[in-house]
Design a protein around this motif. Structure first.
Motif, PDB file in Angstrom:
ATOM      1  N   PHE A   1      -6.551   8.671 -16.020  1.00 66.70           N
ATOM      2  CA  PHE A   1      -7.247   9.386 -14.952  1.00 66.70           C
ATOM      3  C   PHE A   1      -7.162  10.888 -15.182  1.00 66.70           C
ATOM      4  CE2 PHE A   1      -6.124   5.437 -12.612  1.00 66.70           C
ATOM      5  CZ  PHE A   1      -7.419   5.029 -12.419  1.00 66.70           C
ATOM      6  N   GLU A   2      -8.187  11.583 -14.654  1.00 66.67           N
ATOM      7  CA  GLU A   2      -8.250  13.009 -14.966  1.00 66.67           C
ATOM      8  C   GLU A   2      -7.321  13.844 -14.100  1.00 66.67           C
ATOM      9  OE1 GLU A   2     -12.397  13.852 -14.657  1.00 66.67           O
ATOM     10  OE2 GLU A   2     -12.769  12.337 -16.185  1.00 66.67           O
ATOM     11  N   ASN A   3      -7.257  13.529 -12.791  1.00 66.42           N
ATOM     12  CA  ASN A   3      -6.388  14.342 -11.950  1.00 66.42           C
ATOM     13  C   ASN A   3      -5.714  13.469 -10.907  1.00 66.42           C
ATOM     14  OD1 ASN A   3      -8.250  13.893  -9.875  1.00 66.42           O
ATOM     15  ND2 ASN A   3      -9.496  15.571 -10.646  1.00 66.42           N
ATOM     16  N   ILE A   4      -4.834  14.093 -10.157  1.00 60.71           N
ATOM     17  CA  ILE A   4      -3.969  13.315  -9.289  1.00 60.71           C
ATOM     18  C   ILE A   4      -4.733  12.725  -8.107  1.00 60.71           C
ATOM     19  CG2 ILE A   4      -3.135  15.127  -7.758  1.00 60.71           C
ATOM     20  CD1 ILE A   4      -0.295  13.897  -8.517  1.00 60.71           C
ATOM     21  N   LEU A   5      -5.858  13.355  -7.724  1.00 67.13           N
ATOM     22  CA  LEU A   5      -6.644  12.791  -6.624  1.00 67.13           C
ATOM     23  C   LEU A   5      -7.200  11.423  -7.001  1.00 67.13           C
ATOM     24  CD1 LEU A   5      -8.600  15.772  -5.108  1.00 67.13           C
ATOM     25  CD2 LEU A   5      -6.858  14.350  -4.041  1.00 67.13           C
ATOM     26  N   GLN A   6      -7.644  11.302  -8.233  1.00 62.26           N
ATOM     27  CA  GLN A   6      -8.145  10.003  -8.681  1.00 62.26           C
ATOM     28  C   GLN A   6      -7.044   8.963  -8.633  1.00 62.26           C
ATOM     29  OE1 GLN A   6     -10.040  10.250 -12.458  1.00 62.26           O
ATOM     30  NE2 GLN A   6     -11.652  11.592 -11.720  1.00 62.26           N
ATOM     31  N   VAL A   7      -5.820   9.392  -8.993  1.00 65.96           N
ATOM     32  CA  VAL A   7      -4.698   8.453  -8.952  1.00 65.96           C
ATOM     33  C   VAL A   7      -4.436   8.002  -7.521  1.00 65.96           C
ATOM     34  CG1 VAL A   7      -2.263   8.181  -9.420  1.00 65.96           C
ATOM     35  CG2 VAL A   7      -3.692   9.400 -11.010  1.00 65.96           C
ATOM     36  N   PHE A   8      -4.496   8.971  -6.572  1.00 71.24           N
ATOM     37  CA  PHE A   8      -4.300   8.585  -5.174  1.00 71.24           C
ATOM     38  C   PHE A   8      -5.347   7.565  -4.741  1.00 71.24           C
ATOM     39  CE2 PHE A   8      -1.492  12.256  -4.216  1.00 71.24           C
ATOM     40  CZ  PHE A   8      -0.553  11.556  -3.494  1.00 71.24           C
ATOM     41  N   SER A   9      -6.606   7.823  -5.112  1.00 68.06           N
ATOM     42  CA  SER A   9      -7.634   6.912  -4.629  1.00 68.06           C
ATOM     43  C   SER A   9      -7.493   5.552  -5.311  1.00 68.06           C
ATOM     44  CB  SER A   9      -9.019   7.503  -4.834  1.00 68.06           C
ATOM     45  OG  SER A   9      -9.489   7.240  -6.109  1.00 68.06           O
ATOM     46  N   TYR A  10      -7.034   5.530  -6.568  1.00 68.15           N
ATOM     47  CA  TYR A  10      -6.795   4.242  -7.228  1.00 68.15           C
ATOM     48  C   TYR A  10      -5.667   3.489  -6.522  1.00 68.15           C
ATOM     49  CZ  TYR A  10      -5.651   0.813 -10.765  1.00 68.15           C
ATOM     50  OH  TYR A  10      -5.392  -0.362 -11.406  1.00 68.15           O
ATOM     51  N   ALA A  11      -4.594   4.224  -6.170  1.00 76.24           N
ATOM     52  CA  ALA A  11      -3.472   3.581  -5.500  1.00 76.24           C
ATOM     53  C   ALA A  11      -3.904   3.003  -4.161  1.00 76.24           C
ATOM     54  CB  ALA A  11      -2.340   4.587  -5.298  1.00 76.24           C
ATOM     55  N   LEU A  12      -4.652   3.814  -3.384  1.00 74.23           N
ATOM     56  CA  LEU A  12      -5.077   3.342  -2.073  1.00 74.23           C
ATOM     57  C   LEU A  12      -6.014   2.150  -2.213  1.00 74.23           C
ATOM     58  CD1 LEU A  12      -4.689   4.091   0.862  1.00 74.23           C
ATOM     59  CD2 LEU A  12      -6.787   5.400   0.763  1.00 74.23           C
ATOM     60  N   GLY A  13      -6.962   2.244  -3.153  1.00 73.90           N
ATOM     61  CA  GLY A  13      -7.929   1.167  -3.328  1.00 73.90           C
ATOM     62  C   GLY A  13      -7.272  -0.131  -3.742  1.00 73.90           C
ATOM     63  N   SER A  14      -6.412  -0.077  -4.753  1.00 73.50           N
ATOM     64  CA  SER A  14      -5.839  -1.342  -5.200  1.00 73.50           C
ATOM     65  C   SER A  14      -4.867  -1.885  -4.168  1.00 73.50           C
ATOM     66  CB  SER A  14      -5.191  -1.193  -6.569  1.00 73.50           C
ATOM     67  OG  SER A  14      -4.379  -0.072  -6.606  1.00 73.50           O
ATOM     68  N   GLY A  15      -4.188  -0.980  -3.425  1.00 78.95           N
ATOM     69  CA  GLY A  15      -3.318  -1.451  -2.353  1.00 78.95           C
ATOM     70  C   GLY A  15      -4.098  -2.180  -1.276  1.00 78.95           C
TER      71      GLY A  15
ATOM     72  N   ALA B   1       2.440  -6.214  -8.939  1.00 78.08           N
ATOM     73  CA  ALA B   1       1.304  -5.368  -8.622  1.00 78.08           C
ATOM     74  C   ALA B   1       1.665  -3.895  -8.762  1.00 78.08           C
ATOM     75  CB  ALA B   1       0.804  -5.650  -7.212  1.00 78.08           C
ATOM     76  N   ILE B   2       2.890  -3.532  -8.410  1.00 78.00           N
ATOM     77  CA  ILE B   2       3.279  -2.127  -8.450  1.00 78.00           C
ATOM     78  C   ILE B   2       3.400  -1.651  -9.896  1.00 78.00           C
ATOM     79  CG2 ILE B   2       4.955  -0.470  -7.615  1.00 78.00           C
ATOM     80  CD1 ILE B   2       3.840  -1.927  -5.333  1.00 78.00           C
ATOM     81  N   LEU B   3       4.184  -2.390 -10.690  1.00 81.39           N
ATOM     82  CA  LEU B   3       4.328  -1.993 -12.093  1.00 81.39           C
ATOM     83  C   LEU B   3       2.986  -2.103 -12.803  1.00 81.39           C
ATOM     84  CD1 LEU B   3       6.240  -1.142 -14.344  1.00 81.39           C
ATOM     85  CD2 LEU B   3       6.550  -3.522 -14.897  1.00 81.39           C
ATOM     86  N   GLY B   4       2.224  -3.149 -12.469  1.00 83.16           N
ATOM     87  CA  GLY B   4       0.917  -3.334 -13.094  1.00 83.16           C
ATOM     88  C   GLY B   4       0.013  -2.152 -12.833  1.00 83.16           C
ATOM     89  N   ALA B   5      -0.002  -1.669 -11.587  1.00 87.86           N
ATOM     90  CA  ALA B   5      -0.848  -0.523 -11.267  1.00 87.86           C
ATOM     91  C   ALA B   5      -0.436   0.685 -12.092  1.00 87.86           C
ATOM     92  CB  ALA B   5      -0.764  -0.206  -9.781  1.00 87.86           C
ATOM     93  N   SER B   6       0.879   0.884 -12.256  1.00 90.87           N
ATOM     94  CA  SER B   6       1.324   2.026 -13.061  1.00 90.87           C
ATOM     95  C   SER B   6       0.867   1.889 -14.506  1.00 90.87           C
ATOM     96  CB  SER B   6       2.849   2.130 -13.032  1.00 90.87           C
ATOM     97  OG  SER B   6       3.270   2.647 -11.817  1.00 90.87           O
ATOM     98  N   LEU B   7       0.965   0.662 -15.045  1.00 90.14           N
ATOM     99  CA  LEU B   7       0.570   0.481 -16.442  1.00 90.14           C
ATOM    100  C   LEU B   7      -0.939   0.644 -16.618  1.00 90.14           C
ATOM    101  CD1 LEU B   7       2.921  -2.451 -17.424  1.00 90.14           C
ATOM    102  CD2 LEU B   7       3.116  -0.077 -18.039  1.00 90.14           C
ATOM    103  N   PHE B   8      -1.718   0.167 -15.630  1.00 90.12           N
ATOM    104  CA  PHE B   8      -3.164   0.356 -15.716  1.00 90.12           C
ATOM    105  C   PHE B   8      -3.509   1.835 -15.622  1.00 90.12           C
ATOM    106  CE2 PHE B   8      -3.891  -4.166 -14.460  1.00 90.12           C
ATOM    107  CZ  PHE B   8      -4.595  -4.479 -15.610  1.00 90.12           C
TER     108      PHE B   8
ATOM    109  N   ILE C   1       0.841  -1.203   0.000  1.00 87.09           N
ATOM    110  CA  ILE C   1       0.000   0.000   0.000  1.00 87.09           C
ATOM    111  C   ILE C   1       0.876   1.254   0.000  1.00 87.09           C
ATOM    112  CG2 ILE C   1      -1.723   1.300   1.288  1.00 87.09           C
ATOM    113  CD1 ILE C   1      -2.760  -1.230   2.421  1.00 87.09           C
ATOM    114  N   PHE C   2       1.866   1.245   0.890  1.00 87.82           N
ATOM    115  CA  PHE C   2       2.799   2.351   1.066  1.00 87.82           C
ATOM    116  C   PHE C   2       3.494   2.698  -0.248  1.00 87.82           C
ATOM    117  CE2 PHE C   2       6.753   3.813   3.359  1.00 87.82           C
ATOM    118  CZ  PHE C   2       6.146   4.896   3.943  1.00 87.82           C
ATOM    119  N   VAL C   3       4.089   1.668  -0.890  1.00 87.01           N
ATOM    120  CA  VAL C   3       4.852   1.927  -2.111  1.00 87.01           C
ATOM    121  C   VAL C   3       3.928   2.347  -3.252  1.00 87.01           C
ATOM    122  CG1 VAL C   3       6.347   0.861  -3.809  1.00 87.01           C
ATOM    123  CG2 VAL C   3       6.724   0.424  -1.425  1.00 87.01           C
ATOM    124  N   LEU C   4       2.742   1.760  -3.325  1.00 86.28           N
ATOM    125  CA  LEU C   4       1.798   2.168  -4.371  1.00 86.28           C
ATOM    126  C   LEU C   4       1.450   3.636  -4.228  1.00 86.28           C
ATOM    127  CD1 LEU C   4      -0.869  -0.639  -4.776  1.00 86.28           C
ATOM    128  CD2 LEU C   4       0.573   0.315  -6.540  1.00 86.28           C
TER     129      LEU C   4
END
Lengths: 207, 205
Positions: free
Chosen positions: B140-154, B127-134, B46-49
């Motif tokens: 995603f439209e903005n960085i907040l969405q990216v944060f929530s995607y990172a937290l969710g998938s983590g 999982a880490i590289l995969g999340a970046s590629l997905f 989760i942390f690294v994502l």
């Protein structure tokens, strides 16, 4: 000697079924036979050539930075594969989407480089890479064979189950939709592991 | 806001890293023998994502994607560097993991004792590289969405590894056919858990 290096990873020490390496990136591509074969071929080539290159470099790269060097070599080869697929097999490359990129983090490659290429001459390293790639490919193709046959009734896109068997045409047969869904890949691999282990009578993973 | 929560929930349940995409299976199978180590690895993921995904997002948006370099000079708008994304993403991940390891070791020794051994493992976790590629694919439209995607998938990955570890702890008391022990049964249980998780399919907020 070389024959053993080649045959062991395919049957006796299969990277997927015995050592549990490299399952990460690839099970999602086993719904159909064709992308699975392309994936197997790509992984075989990347493993073979990265082991060859790193075995050639093994005396020049300082130990401390070897992981970075390995990642760079593997990533470069994967970019090559990705670009070639995009140029010559656009359809398959679309189906594989992010999973080509994920070959980089396939544990088989890093594992074999660390365990074999760094302590062996280039030619045996190349053979080892190709053989491990093929061992992985066999599992991938076997899984996708069952999933495509039972899930969509086709092989390589050609219909295998006779049309008039289907319930819509008054027959008795129905495709098993569960096989197309992700969880079934894991269950099929589990069963294949069972067969492999029963054959080899090996209990590497006792716990 | 709705969209952000939606991405978060989908990341945990619908598009679970393990059950839907099989990402990070290697460490998932290797480090899931006890709940304690499994939750350590899950937290580290989760942390690294949370750190690497936003960095890779900025990299993708301002350097790699077609026309992204236009902010430097309009003349460069035609440059397309997206073929470099694999190598740059993995470099960012490896560097960030190293950096995080050093910072945590210096300022939070207690945390380091729990997470330390897992951090190097994570650099090559799919999982880490995969999340970046997905993330790159989904635009995603903005960085907040990216944060929530990172937290969710983590969190989704964390849930998966902790639950399989708990099941495997109990499994040591059951009588499984010998060739099936270990790897084979772990696969099949993961498959069954995946079927259970599929009941979340189609959740929309």
């Amino acid at each position: 000697m070389n024959k053993r290096i080649f045959l062991d990873p395919i049957f006796k020490n299969n990277p997927v079924s015995v050592l549990a390496l490299g399952i990460c990136s690839a099970l999602a591509v086993t719904v159909k036979l064709e992308p699975a074969m392309v994936m197997a071929l790509s992984v075989t080539l990347v493993t073979g050539f990265s082991e060859l290159i790193l075995s050639l470099l093994r005396n020049t790269v300082p130990n401390r930075i070897r992981i970075i060097v390995q990642l760079v070599v593997v990533a470069t080869l994967v970019i090559l594969v990705d670009q070639i697929l995009k140029a010559y097999a656009w359809q398959v490359s679309k189906q594989l989407s992010v999973f080509v990129g994920l070959i980089i983090t396939n544990c088989i490659i890093m594992g074999r480089i660390e365990a074999f290429a760094l302590s062996n001459k280039p030619f045996p390293a190349f053979v080892d890479g190709i053989a491990n790639g093929l061992g992985y490919g066999i599992i991938l193709v076997a899984v996708s064979f069952f999933r495509e046959l039972l899930g969509s009734g086709t092989l390589m896109g050609y219909p295998v189950v006779p049309q008039k068997w289907y319930a819509v045409n008054g027959g008795f047969y129905e495709n098993n939709g569960l096989f197309i869904l992700p969880p079934m890949a894991l269950i099929v691999v589990g069963l294949i592991v069972w067969v492999f282990n029963a054959q080899n009578d090996k209990k590497v993973w006792n716990k | 806001m709705e969209q952000i929560i939606n991405i978060f929930v989908r990341g945990i349940f619908v598009e679970n890293m393990i059950f839907a995409y099989f990402l990070g299976m290697c460490s998932y199978l290797a480090v899931s023998k006890t709940v304690k180590t499994a939750s350590g690895l899950g937290l580290a993921v989760i942390f690294v994502l949370l750190i690497t995904l936003p960095v890779n997002y900025l990299l993708n948006r301002y350097v790699l994607s077609p026309g992204a370099l236009a902010w430097i000079k309009p003349f460069w708008a035609e440059v397309d560097l997206s073929f470099l994304s694999f190598i740059l993403f993995i470099a960012v991940i490896a560097a960030m993991v190293q950096l995080v390891e050093m910072i945590v070791e210096k300022y939070a020794p207690a945390l380091y004792n729990n997470l330390g051994i897992f951090l190097p493992l994570i650099a090559v976790n799919c999982a880490i590289l995969g999340a970046s590629l997905f993330m790159q694919e989904r635009e995603f439209e903005n960085i907040l969405q990216v944060f929530s995607y990172a937290l969710g998938s983590g969190i989704g990955w964390f849930l998966a590894i902790v639950s399989i570890a708990a099941i495997r702890e109990k499994l040591s008391y059951s009588n499984i056919p010998a060739p099936m022990r270990g790897l084979g049964i772990a696969f099949i249980i993961t498959g069954l858990m995946g079927i259970a998780f599929m009941s979340f399919m189609g959740i929309q907020l």
